[in-house]
Write a protein that holds these residues in place. Sequence first.
Motif, mmCIF file in Angstrom:
data_model
loop_
_atom_site.group_PDB
_atom_site.id
_atom_site.type_symbol
_atom_site.label_atom_id
_atom_site.label_comp_id
_atom_site.label_asym_id
_atom_site.label_seq_id
_atom_site.Cartn_x
_atom_site.Cartn_y
_atom_site.Cartn_z
ATOM 1 N N GLU A 54 9.540 12.549 13.514
ATOM 2 C CA GLU A 54 9.583 11.245 12.838
ATOM 3 C C GLU A 54 8.826 11.271 11.514
ATOM 4 N N LEU A 55 7.628 11.845 11.515
ATOM 5 C CA LEU A 55 6.842 11.885 10.284
ATOM 6 C C LEU A 55 7.486 12.791 9.238
ATOM 7 N N GLU A 56 8.091 13.877 9.691
ATOM 8 C CA GLU A 56 8.800 14.760 8.754
ATOM 9 C C GLU A 56 9.991 14.032 8.145
ATOM 10 N N SER A 57 10.690 13.238 8.938
ATOM 11 C CA SER A 57 11.835 12.503 8.387
ATOM 12 C C SER A 57 11.359 11.470 7.358
ATOM 13 N N LEU A 58 10.187 10.885 7.575
ATOM 14 C CA LEU A 58 9.648 9.952 6.581
ATOM 15 C C LEU A 58 9.246 10.695 5.301
ATOM 16 N N ARG A 59 8.685 11.879 5.454
ATOM 17 C CA ARG A 59 8.320 12.682 4.273
ATOM 18 C C ARG A 59 9.562 13.004 3.452
ATOM 19 N N LEU A 60 10.615 13.449 4.136
ATOM 20 C CA LEU A 60 11.863 13.781 3.440
ATOM 21 C C LEU A 60 12.471 12.549 2.779
ATOM 22 N N LEU A 61 12.401 11.431 3.470
ATOM 23 C CA LEU A 61 12.947 10.197 2.918
ATOM 24 C C LEU A 61 12.192 9.790 1.656
ATOM 25 N N ALA A 62 10.876 9.937 1.681
ATOM 26 C CA ALA A 62 10.070 9.580 0.509
ATOM 27 C C ALA A 62 10.359 10.497 -0.674
ATOM 28 N N GLU A 63 10.665 11.751 -0.375
ATOM 29 C CA GLU A 63 10.975 12.707 -1.451
ATOM 30 C C GLU A 63 12.387 12.537 -1.982
ATOM 31 N N ARG A 64 13.305 12.192 -1.083
ATOM 32 C CA ARG A 64 14.715 12.033 -1.449
ATOM 33 C C ARG A 64 15.244 10.737 -0.852
ATOM 34 N N PRO A 65 14.917 9.599 -1.433
ATOM 35 C CA PRO A 65 15.341 8.322 -0.854
ATOM 36 C C PRO A 65 16.850 8.125 -0.807
ATOM 37 N N ASP A 66 17.615 8.977 -1.497
ATOM 38 C CA ASP A 66 19.069 8.860 -1.483
ATOM 39 C C ASP A 66 19.679 9.454 -0.210
ATOM 40 N N ALA A 103 0.831 -1.208 0.000
ATOM 41 C CA ALA A 103 0.000 0.000 0.000
ATOM 42 C C ALA A 103 0.864 1.256 0.000
ATOM 43 N N ILE A 104 1.917 1.275 0.800
ATOM 44 C CA ILE A 104 2.795 2.439 0.864
ATOM 45 C C ILE A 104 3.592 2.583 -0.426
ATOM 46 N N SER A 105 4.040 1.477 -0.976
ATOM 47 C CA SER A 105 4.788 1.529 -2.232
ATOM 48 C C SER A 105 3.978 2.214 -3.324
ATOM 49 N N ALA A 106 2.682 1.961 -3.339
ATOM 50 C CA ALA A 106 1.816 2.580 -4.343
ATOM 51 C C ALA A 106 1.697 4.093 -4.151
ATOM 52 N N LEU A 107 1.988 4.589 -2.947
ATOM 53 C CA LEU A 107 1.885 6.019 -2.655
ATOM 54 C C LEU A 107 3.179 6.784 -2.924
ATOM 55 N N LEU A 108 4.261 6.056 -3.084
ATOM 56 C CA LEU A 108 5.565 6.701 -3.233
ATOM 57 C C LEU A 108 5.788 7.183 -4.660
ATOM 58 N N PRO A 109 6.593 8.221 -4.797
ATOM 59 C CA PRO A 109 6.883 8.743 -6.136
ATOM 60 C C PRO A 109 7.492 7.657 -7.019
ATOM 61 N N HIS A 110 7.177 7.740 -8.284
ATOM 62 C CA HIS A 110 7.693 6.742 -9.214
ATOM 63 C C HIS A 110 9.039 7.140 -9.808
ATOM 64 N N ALA A 111 9.657 8.160 -9.231
ATOM 65 C CA ALA A 111 10.953 8.620 -9.728
ATOM 66 C C ALA A 111 12.073 7.660 -9.351
ATOM 67 N N VAL A 112 11.842 6.843 -8.335
ATOM 68 C CA VAL A 112 12.855 5.870 -7.922
ATOM 69 C C VAL A 112 12.538 4.534 -8.579
ATOM 70 N N SER A 113 13.512 3.640 -8.606
ATOM 71 C CA SER A 113 13.298 2.327 -9.216
ATOM 72 C C SER A 113 12.332 1.503 -8.362
ATOM 73 N N ASP A 114 11.785 0.463 -8.959
ATOM 74 C CA ASP A 114 10.866 -0.417 -8.227
ATOM 75 C C ASP A 114 11.549 -1.016 -6.997
ATOM 76 N N THR A 115 12.792 -1.416 -7.145
ATOM 77 C CA THR A 115 13.533 -2.008 -6.029
ATOM 78 C C THR A 115 13.698 -1.003 -4.894
ATOM 79 N N GLU A 116 14.085 0.225 -5.242
ATOM 80 C CA GLU A 116 14.249 1.274 -4.225
ATOM 81 C C GLU A 116 12.921 1.608 -3.564
ATOM 82 N N ARG A 117 11.856 1.676 -4.360
ATOM 83 C CA ARG A 117 10.535 2.002 -3.822
ATOM 84 C C ARG A 117 10.067 0.903 -2.858
ATOM 85 N N ASP A 118 10.277 -0.359 -3.231
ATOM 86 C CA ASP A 118 9.865 -1.461 -2.363
ATOM 87 C C ASP A 118 10.666 -1.467 -1.056
ATOM 88 N N TYR A 119 11.977 -1.223 -1.160
ATOM 89 C CA TYR A 119 12.806 -1.143 0.046
ATOM 90 C C TYR A 119 12.338 -0.003 0.942
#
Length: 184
Positions: free
Chosen positions: A171-183, A126-142
Amino acid sequence: MTDISATSARARERIRRAATAEFKERGFTATTMDHIRVSAGISRGGLYYQYGSTEEILFDLLEHERSADVVHSGPTGFADFLAEQRTALSDVQQTLRPVVYEYILGLDPVRRRDILQTRFQNGAEAISALLPHAVSDTERDYLARHIVRRIEGLSLAAIAGALDAGDLGTELESLRLLAERPDL
């Protein structure tokens, strides 16, 4: 919808409301079918016609909640998901999360592991479906699996009373930032 199914739907809704209140007040283990029956104002036969056990009612509550979220106001993006988490975690005792944890932790180890694995996988999908598609499928799943683990940890901290508003926001802000910039 026929009269019978309309009546059944109304009875199920009364039972759901009563069960939610009883589970929140008493916990899963201490809540009996009779508690729910009395709270719902329904006959024993009427209750058992709809549900065979408190476990069946809890699963129906969770499924009903999940389907209502998707149909009515489910998150349309990761920001909406985080807003929902903030609301739920801010007053976790008003949710079914403590009841669900109590139920799961009371199971035998094999059943507990099976349910937790299924919940984890469903949450990650469910969360993977909400994440930006700019990252690869593997990165999004991780990333989705990482977010599920963090949210579960926050849920336990909230239930234990060890999560204040400042920590939750951070904590939630760090998750938001992580989702925007997974690197990061």
